[in-house]
Design a protein around this motif. Structure first.
Motif, PDB file in Angstrom:
ATOM      1  N   HIS A 268      55.797  39.879  41.435  1.00  0.00           N
ATOM      2  CA  HIS A 268      56.057  40.718  42.605  1.00  0.00           C
ATOM      3  C   HIS A 268      55.185  40.268  43.762  1.00  0.00           C
ATOM      4  N   VAL A 269      55.730  40.338  44.968  1.00  0.00           N
ATOM      5  CA  VAL A 269      55.013  39.819  46.130  1.00  0.00           C
ATOM      6  C   VAL A 269      53.822  40.685  46.508  1.00  0.00           C
ATOM      7  N   THR A 270      53.924  42.016  46.352  1.00  0.00           N
ATOM      8  CA  THR A 270      52.871  42.906  46.853  1.00  0.00           C
ATOM      9  C   THR A 270      52.237  43.797  45.789  1.00  0.00           C
ATOM     10  N   GLN A 271      52.618  43.644  44.518  1.00  0.00           N
ATOM     11  CA  GLN A 271      52.034  44.469  43.467  1.00  0.00           C
ATOM     12  C   GLN A 271      51.215  43.595  42.519  1.00  0.00           C
ATOM     13  N   PRO A 272      49.894  43.613  42.667  1.00  0.00           N
ATOM     14  CA  PRO A 272      49.023  42.721  41.888  1.00  0.00           C
ATOM     15  C   PRO A 272      49.097  43.011  40.396  1.00  0.00           C
ATOM     16  N   GLN A 273      48.925  41.952  39.611  1.00  0.00           N
ATOM     17  CA  GLN A 273      49.009  42.041  38.154  1.00  0.00           C
ATOM     18  C   GLN A 273      47.643  41.750  37.534  1.00  0.00           C
ATOM     19  N   SER A 274      47.141  42.710  36.797  1.00  0.00           N
ATOM     20  CA  SER A 274      45.810  42.598  36.215  1.00  0.00           C
ATOM     21  C   SER A 274      45.677  41.395  35.279  1.00  0.00           C
ATOM     22  N   GLU A 275      46.710  41.125  34.495  1.00  0.00           N
ATOM     23  CA  GLU A 275      46.614  40.077  33.487  1.00  0.00           C
ATOM     24  C   GLU A 275      46.430  38.694  34.105  1.00  0.00           C
ATOM     25  N   ILE A 295      27.622  34.940  33.841  1.00  0.00           N
ATOM     26  CA  ILE A 295      27.776  35.379  35.232  1.00  0.00           C
ATOM     27  C   ILE A 295      26.855  36.558  35.501  1.00  0.00           C
ATOM     28  N   GLY A 296      26.011  36.433  36.533  1.00  0.00           N
ATOM     29  CA  GLY A 296      25.048  37.488  36.843  1.00  0.00           C
ATOM     30  C   GLY A 296      25.469  38.431  37.934  1.00  0.00           C
ATOM     31  N   TYR A 297      26.526  38.083  38.683  1.00  0.00           N
ATOM     32  CA  TYR A 297      27.025  38.945  39.761  1.00  0.00           C
ATOM     33  C   TYR A 297      28.452  38.529  40.080  1.00  0.00           C
ATOM     34  N   ILE A 298      29.284  39.509  40.428  1.00  0.00           N
ATOM     35  CA  ILE A 298      30.656  39.246  40.831  1.00  0.00           C
ATOM     36  C   ILE A 298      30.895  39.816  42.220  1.00  0.00           C
ATOM     37  N   SER A 299      31.351  38.958  43.125  1.00  0.00           N
ATOM     38  CA  SER A 299      31.794  39.406  44.438  1.00  0.00           C
ATOM     39  C   SER A 299      33.260  39.796  44.307  1.00  0.00           C
ATOM     40  N   ALA A 300      33.526  41.088  44.425  1.00  0.00           N
ATOM     41  CA  ALA A 300      34.880  41.606  44.218  1.00  0.00           C
ATOM     42  C   ALA A 300      35.760  41.366  45.440  1.00  0.00           C
ATOM     43  N   HIS A 301      37.074  41.298  45.202  1.00  0.00           N
ATOM     44  CA  HIS A 301      38.015  41.271  46.331  1.00  0.00           C
ATOM     45  C   HIS A 301      37.963  42.627  47.026  1.00  0.00           C
ATOM     46  N   GLY A 302      38.062  43.711  46.277  1.00  0.00           N
ATOM     47  CA  GLY A 302      37.755  45.057  46.746  1.00  0.00           C
ATOM     48  C   GLY A 302      38.361  45.469  48.070  1.00  0.00           C
ATOM     49  N   THR A 303      39.687  45.595  48.122  1.00  0.00           N
ATOM     50  CA  THR A 303      40.351  45.904  49.396  1.00  0.00           C
ATOM     51  C   THR A 303      40.392  47.387  49.724  1.00  0.00           C
ATOM     52  N   ALA A 304      40.163  48.258  48.735  1.00  0.00           N
ATOM     53  CA  ALA A 304      40.276  49.710  48.896  1.00  0.00           C
ATOM     54  C   ALA A 304      41.724  50.181  48.935  1.00  0.00           C
ATOM     55  N   THR A 305      42.603  49.449  48.262  1.00  0.00           N
ATOM     56  CA  THR A 305      43.963  49.940  48.024  1.00  0.00           C
ATOM     57  C   THR A 305      44.057  50.360  46.560  1.00  0.00           C
ATOM     58  N   ALA A 311      43.921  47.320  39.512  1.00  0.00           N
ATOM     59  CA  ALA A 311      44.255  46.083  38.799  1.00  0.00           C
ATOM     60  C   ALA A 311      43.046  45.166  38.696  1.00  0.00           C
ATOM     61  N   GLU A 312      42.305  45.006  39.797  1.00  0.00           N
ATOM     62  CA  GLU A 312      41.145  44.112  39.783  1.00  0.00           C
ATOM     63  C   GLU A 312      40.062  44.610  38.842  1.00  0.00           C
ATOM     64  N   SER A 313      39.786  45.907  38.875  1.00  0.00           N
ATOM     65  CA  SER A 313      38.711  46.436  38.037  1.00  0.00           C
ATOM     66  C   SER A 313      39.027  46.270  36.555  1.00  0.00           C
ATOM     67  N   HIS A 314      40.282  46.481  36.180  1.00  0.00           N
ATOM     68  CA  HIS A 314      40.638  46.338  34.768  1.00  0.00           C
ATOM     69  C   HIS A 314      40.667  44.867  34.347  1.00  0.00           C
ATOM     70  N   ALA A 315      41.089  43.989  35.253  1.00  0.00           N
ATOM     71  CA  ALA A 315      41.035  42.554  34.943  1.00  0.00           C
ATOM     72  C   ALA A 315      39.599  42.111  34.721  1.00  0.00           C
ATOM     73  N   ASN A 392      39.156  36.462  44.776  1.00  0.00           N
ATOM     74  CA  ASN A 392      40.078  36.913  45.823  1.00  0.00           C
ATOM     75  C   ASN A 392      41.505  36.914  45.287  1.00  0.00           C
ATOM     76  N   PHE A 393      42.288  37.887  45.756  1.00  0.00           N
ATOM     77  CA  PHE A 393      43.660  38.059  45.295  1.00  0.00           C
ATOM     78  C   PHE A 393      44.547  38.379  46.493  1.00  0.00           C
TER      79      PHE A 393
END
Length: 407
Positions: A268-275, A295-305, A311-315, A392-393
């Motif tokens: 899907h073009v606008t619905q991100p997939q966790s897997e 990995i000691g730190y992760i910079s999240a994409h974190g768009t607030a949608t 999806a990102e947090s579960h991935a 980034n996603f």
């Protein structure tokens, strides 16, 4: 295979155009989000929030001949690249003009003012606003091409116009060009200029924040009370270099880029997939020869949608569990689209050297639908780590993951 290192960096963002400015604002919790009164004229437009860069002006020595093909996005990209080249000790070095240095750089689109001129022509049948440079400002690869021409770089040009992954793909493909022996050095990164048309893209999807009277309270990545993203602007450049080449010239090295993964959802073009997000991160780990606990730190994409954060947090949780610190730079700058991957790589490397990582602004109550991660809040945390990941996603289901190691 060649090893790839970062020898120069620079950024232009809504919270500063030097690391000292950016860090001070991160520590103070001061974001770059503003109420955009000039957007009031757009009927049926919900958001009035944006994150402009307020301190950027065309450098005085950028003459008309060299900049007539540049809109704001290309100007910011070229100016920040000049700073990064200077930081790497390569500005004015004629050896980079012999083909050994290429450009891998992205933006979601060219300059909207030039696009508007073509739109006016199509709507009104009047081409008076079009000139020889209009397309050069409008084209999606305007930043990459103008950087190459301005600095007379004759290596390969890789334009990455992939929305929110334009900057991170630019860095990743530059890394691969050096890793596989095609280039010695690469200008890598991304840029974007703020335009209401880009906010409108997300507005039509009901994905923008409408906290118009309280800009300092939005965006709110991973927060229960988030209501959408805010669009920003900026530019970021990393100078990537083959390790042996950097060592031979005595260059200062900030970090080694040791892992890159990219793929697409294909659904899907606008619905991100966790897997597939998880797979992209695993690809970067495999490329680096690491397990998740490195990995000691992760910079999240974190768009607030809603869809994106969940999806990102579960991935992330599926790979790293609950113990790896994570935070979202976009909570301070808004979503800088083509620039975000480069800005987030720049700031993450800087924070790794400072042994401190910023918190996520406005994250007060974690959304129970998001996975349980070690979300950094407030003034952040002192963390000593030698390896960080930046993710980034993007629209189109495009996923990227970069891994940097302290040098």
């Amino acid at each position: 295979m060649k090893r790839v290192v970062v020898t120069g960096m620079a950024g232009i963002s809504p919270i500063g155009s030097s690391w000292e400015q950016v860090k001070a604002n991160l520590l103070e919790g001061k974001t770059g989000i503003r109420h955009m009164a000039e957007w009031d004229r757009f009927r049926e437009f919900n958001t009035r929030l944006g994150a402009p860069v307020t301190d950027f002006e065309k450098p005085a020595h950028f003459n008309r001949r060299l900049t007539r093909s540049m809109g704001r996005v290309a100007l910011m990209a070229t100016a920040v690249t000049e700073q990064a080249l200077a930081d790497a000790g390569l500005l004015g070095d004629e050896s980079i003009q012999d083909g050994r240095m290429g450009v891998s750089y992205g933006s979601s689109t060219g300059s909207p003012d030039a696009i508007k001129d073509f739109g006016y022509m199509l709507l009104e049948g009047d081409a008076a606003g079009i000139n020889a440079n209009s397309y050069l400002k409008m084209m999606s690869h305007t930043a990459a091409v103008n950087i190459g021409v301005f600095f007379q770089l004759k290596g390969r040009v890789i334009p990455t116009s992939s929305a929110c992954t334009s900057g991170s793909q630019g860095i990743g493909y530059a890394y691969e060009a050096i890793k596989y022996g095609k280039q010695k050095l690469m200008v890598a990164g991304g840029a974007e200029e703020l335009c209401p048309s880009e906010a409108a893209v997300f507005d039509t999807l009901f994905a923008t924040s409408t906290r118009n009277d309280a800009p300092h309270t939005s965006p709110r990545p991973f927060d229960r009370d988030r209501d959408g993203l805010v669009i920003g602007e900026g530019a970021g450049t990393l100078i990537l270099e083959e390790l042996e080449h950097a060592q031979a010239r005595g260059a200062r090295i900030y970090a080694e880029l040791i892992g890159f993964g990219t793929n697409s959802d294909g659904t899907h073009v606008t619905q991100p997939q966790s897997e597939t997000m998880r797979i992209a991160m695993q690809m970067a780990l495999d490329d680096a020869g690491l397990t998740p606990d490195a990995i000691g730190y992760i910079s999240a994409h974190g768009t607030a949608t809603d869809r994106g954060d969940i999806a990102e947090s579960h991935a992330t949780h599926s790979l790293f569990g609950s113990n790896t610190p994570i935070s979202a730079f976009k909570s301070f700058t808004g979503h800088t689209l083509g620039a975000c991957g480069a800005l987030e790589a720049w700031t993450s490397i800087k924070m790794m050297h400072d042994n401190w990582f910023h918190g996520t602004a406005n994250l007060q109550d974690i959304d129970p639908n998001c996975a349980p991660l070690d979300y950094l809040t407030g003034t952040g945390r002192e963390i000593k780590t030698d390896i960080i990941m930046s993710n980034n996603f993007a629209f189109g289901g495009i996923n990227t993951s970069l891994i940097f190691k302290r040098w």
